[in-house]
Design a protein around this motif. Structure first.
Motif, PDB file in Angstrom:
ATOM      1  N   HIS A 181      56.990  72.551  89.063  1.00 57.38           N
ATOM      2  CA  HIS A 181      57.035  71.110  88.873  1.00 57.38           C
ATOM      3  C   HIS A 181      56.335  70.402  90.045  1.00 57.38           C
ATOM      4  CE1 HIS A 181      58.545  67.060  88.274  1.00 57.38           C
ATOM      5  NE2 HIS A 181      58.944  67.430  87.062  1.00 57.38           N
ATOM      6  N   PRO A 182      55.481  69.418  89.751  1.00 52.25           N
ATOM      7  CA  PRO A 182      54.717  68.776  90.843  1.00 52.25           C
ATOM      8  C   PRO A 182      55.560  68.059  91.876  1.00 52.25           C
ATOM      9  CG  PRO A 182      54.424  67.618  88.731  1.00 52.25           C
ATOM     10  CD  PRO A 182      55.097  68.920  88.425  1.00 52.25           C
ATOM     11  N   LEU A 183      56.782  67.678  91.549  1.00 50.43           N
ATOM     12  CA  LEU A 183      57.652  67.060  92.545  1.00 50.43           C
ATOM     13  C   LEU A 183      58.320  68.084  93.457  1.00 50.43           C
ATOM     14  CD1 LEU A 183      59.455  64.266  90.464  1.00 50.43           C
ATOM     15  CD2 LEU A 183      57.604  63.990  92.136  1.00 50.43           C
ATOM     16  N   LEU A 184      58.236  69.368  93.079  1.00 51.09           N
ATOM     17  CA  LEU A 184      58.924  70.415  93.832  1.00 51.09           C
ATOM     18  C   LEU A 184      57.974  71.430  94.454  1.00 51.09           C
ATOM     19  CD1 LEU A 184      61.772  71.186  91.238  1.00 51.09           C
ATOM     20  CD2 LEU A 184      61.874  69.637  93.198  1.00 51.09           C
ATOM     21  N   PHE A 189      68.894  63.621  97.074  1.00 53.00           N
ATOM     22  CA  PHE A 189      68.965  64.815  96.226  1.00 53.00           C
ATOM     23  C   PHE A 189      69.172  64.425  94.773  1.00 53.00           C
ATOM     24  CE2 PHE A 189      72.030  67.786  94.191  1.00 53.00           C
ATOM     25  CZ  PHE A 189      71.190  68.878  94.019  1.00 53.00           C
ATOM     26  N   LEU A 190      70.131  63.545  94.520  1.00 50.87           N
ATOM     27  CA  LEU A 190      70.448  63.161  93.144  1.00 50.87           C
ATOM     28  C   LEU A 190      69.295  62.414  92.492  1.00 50.87           C
ATOM     29  CD1 LEU A 190      74.162  62.045  93.594  1.00 50.87           C
ATOM     30  CD2 LEU A 190      73.299  64.224  92.700  1.00 50.87           C
ATOM     31  N   LEU A 191      68.579  61.596  93.258  1.00 50.38           N
ATOM     32  CA  LEU A 191      67.426  60.888  92.713  1.00 50.38           C
ATOM     33  C   LEU A 191      66.327  61.868  92.318  1.00 50.38           C
ATOM     34  CD1 LEU A 191      65.863  58.320  92.064  1.00 50.38           C
ATOM     35  CD2 LEU A 191      65.150  58.238  94.471  1.00 50.38           C
ATOM     36  N   LEU A 192      66.052  62.850  93.180  1.00 48.87           N
ATOM     37  CA  LEU A 192      65.022  63.838  92.873  1.00 48.87           C
ATOM     38  C   LEU A 192      65.421  64.659  91.648  1.00 48.87           C
ATOM     39  CD1 LEU A 192      62.391  65.258  93.511  1.00 48.87           C
ATOM     40  CD2 LEU A 192      63.613  66.670  95.185  1.00 48.87           C
ATOM     41  N   VAL A 193      66.672  65.073  91.595  1.00 51.55           N
ATOM     42  CA  VAL A 193      67.157  65.832  90.439  1.00 51.55           C
ATOM     43  C   VAL A 193      66.968  65.022  89.159  1.00 51.55           C
ATOM     44  CG1 VAL A 193      69.258  66.666  89.320  1.00 51.55           C
ATOM     45  CG2 VAL A 193      68.775  67.296  91.682  1.00 51.55           C
ATOM     46  N   GLN A 194      67.315  63.752  89.197  1.00 49.89           N
ATOM     47  CA  GLN A 194      67.176  62.911  88.014  1.00 49.89           C
ATOM     48  C   GLN A 194      65.718  62.793  87.585  1.00 49.89           C
ATOM     49  OE1 GLN A 194      68.064  58.674  88.475  1.00 49.89           O
ATOM     50  NE2 GLN A 194      69.159  58.715  86.520  1.00 49.89           N
ATOM     51  N   GLN A 195      64.818  62.635  88.537  1.00 46.33           N
ATOM     52  CA  GLN A 195      63.397  62.533  88.210  1.00 46.33           C
ATOM     53  C   GLN A 195      62.874  63.818  87.576  1.00 46.33           C
ATOM     54  OE1 GLN A 195      61.976  61.553  92.139  1.00 46.33           O
ATOM     55  NE2 GLN A 195      61.948  59.341  91.709  1.00 46.33           N
ATOM     56  N   VAL A 196      63.282  64.950  88.139  1.00 48.54           N
ATOM     57  CA  VAL A 196      62.813  66.241  87.617  1.00 48.54           C
ATOM     58  C   VAL A 196      63.356  66.483  86.217  1.00 48.54           C
ATOM     59  CG1 VAL A 196      62.971  68.738  87.933  1.00 48.54           C
ATOM     60  CG2 VAL A 196      62.446  67.273  89.885  1.00 48.54           C
ATOM     61  N   GLN A 197      64.648  66.304  86.016  1.00 48.37           N
ATOM     62  CA  GLN A 197      65.217  66.627  84.702  1.00 48.37           C
ATOM     63  C   GLN A 197      64.738  65.652  83.626  1.00 48.37           C
ATOM     64  OE1 GLN A 197      69.438  66.674  85.586  1.00 48.37           O
ATOM     65  NE2 GLN A 197      69.749  64.601  84.805  1.00 48.37           N
ATOM     66  N   GLN A 198      64.477  64.401  83.974  1.00 44.24           N
ATOM     67  CA  GLN A 198      63.949  63.459  82.988  1.00 44.24           C
ATOM     68  C   GLN A 198      62.537  63.842  82.567  1.00 44.24           C
ATOM     69  OE1 GLN A 198      64.386  59.538  84.680  1.00 44.24           O
ATOM     70  NE2 GLN A 198      66.468  59.291  83.893  1.00 44.24           N
ATOM     71  N   SER A 199      61.726  64.265  83.537  1.00 43.09           N
ATOM     72  CA  SER A 199      60.352  64.638  83.199  1.00 43.09           C
ATOM     73  C   SER A 199      60.290  65.905  82.362  1.00 43.09           C
ATOM     74  CB  SER A 199      59.523  64.802  84.476  1.00 43.09           C
ATOM     75  OG  SER A 199      59.967  65.917  85.229  1.00 43.09           O
ATOM     76  N   LEU A 200      61.278  66.789  82.538  1.00 43.31           N
ATOM     77  CA  LEU A 200      61.327  68.032  81.768  1.00 43.31           C
ATOM     78  C   LEU A 200      62.097  67.873  80.460  1.00 43.31           C
ATOM     79  CD1 LEU A 200      62.036  70.586  84.652  1.00 43.31           C
ATOM     80  CD2 LEU A 200      59.882  70.301  83.404  1.00 43.31           C
ATOM     81  N   GLY A 201      62.828  66.767  80.318  1.00 41.61           N
ATOM     82  CA  GLY A 201      63.647  66.570  79.122  1.00 41.61           C
ATOM     83  C   GLY A 201      64.876  67.451  79.106  1.00 41.61           C
TER      84      GLY A 201
END
Length: 198
Positions: free
Chosen positions: A20-23, A169-181
């Motif tokens: 993932h590009p954010l990670l 941490f929670l913001l990054l997690v939310q961004q990643v899971q939303q982009s992956l669905g």
């Protein structure tokens, strides 16, 4: 305190998470760790009733005894987790009982005889994420759970907070899971083992 978010995944989904590009630009080298765990409880289910799990796990060359208990709120698990190195369950329980941070009520249960409840074997592929003071571990576990003569597969990814502001941490997690669905998975490995126990 362990803070993590878990997802039920296959190999392709795990690859997408690590890429993932954010990670991906902030991940360290991947490590592959074979793990084999045995979970214990009293014959009357005292650990479960007190709200914690007891395990002895081989983690590569290390042998770790752990008690873990807590809750999941809106897909985020927050658990008290205490770990000690121990060659045997007896050594581990003795070391845990000596810990001043052992929650009240757990000690009385740990002093009772224990029986094996479940076994798990899996391989963990993990990498550490570090950026701007935020640290977390990404991991992908594949293997199986055995309990009560029954078996279930393990296929899951976890994002675990290690350092830095929890809100970052929670913001990054939310961004990643939303982009992956993706949606968080609320069942721990031992929750699934208890289902196999019936």
């Amino acid at each position: 305190m362990e803070i993590e978010v878990k997802y039920q995944t296959d190999e392709n989904q795990a690859a997408a998470l690590f890429a993932h590009p954010l990670l991906a630009p902030y991940l360290g080298p991947r490590r592959r760790v074979p793990m084999a765990a045995v979970y214990y409880d009293t014959a009357q289910g005292g650990c479960t009733a007190a709200g914690f799990a007891l395990r002895l796990r081989q983690e590569g060359p290390a042998r770790i005894c752990t008690v873990k208990g807590g809750a999941m709120v809106q897909g985020v698990a927050r658990r008290t987790e205490i770990e000690v190195e121990a060659a045997t369950l007896e050594q581990g329980v003795a070391a845990l009982l000596a810990r001043p941070d052992l929650p009240a009520g757990w000690g009385a249960v740990l002093r009772q005889p224990m029986v094996e409840r479940a076994r798990m074997e899996f391989v963990r592929v993990a990498a550490d994420y570090t950026r701007r003071g935020l640290g977390m571990e990404l991991c992908h576990d594949t293997g199986f759970i055995e309990a009560n003569g029954r078996r279930a597969p393990i296929g899951e990814c976890e994002l675990e907070h290690k350092q830095g502001p929890e809100e970052d941490f929670l913001l990054l997690v939310q961004q990643v899971q939303q982009s992956l669905g993706w949606e968080p998975w609320s069942r721990s490995k031992y929750d699934r083992a208890r289902e196999l126990m019936g």
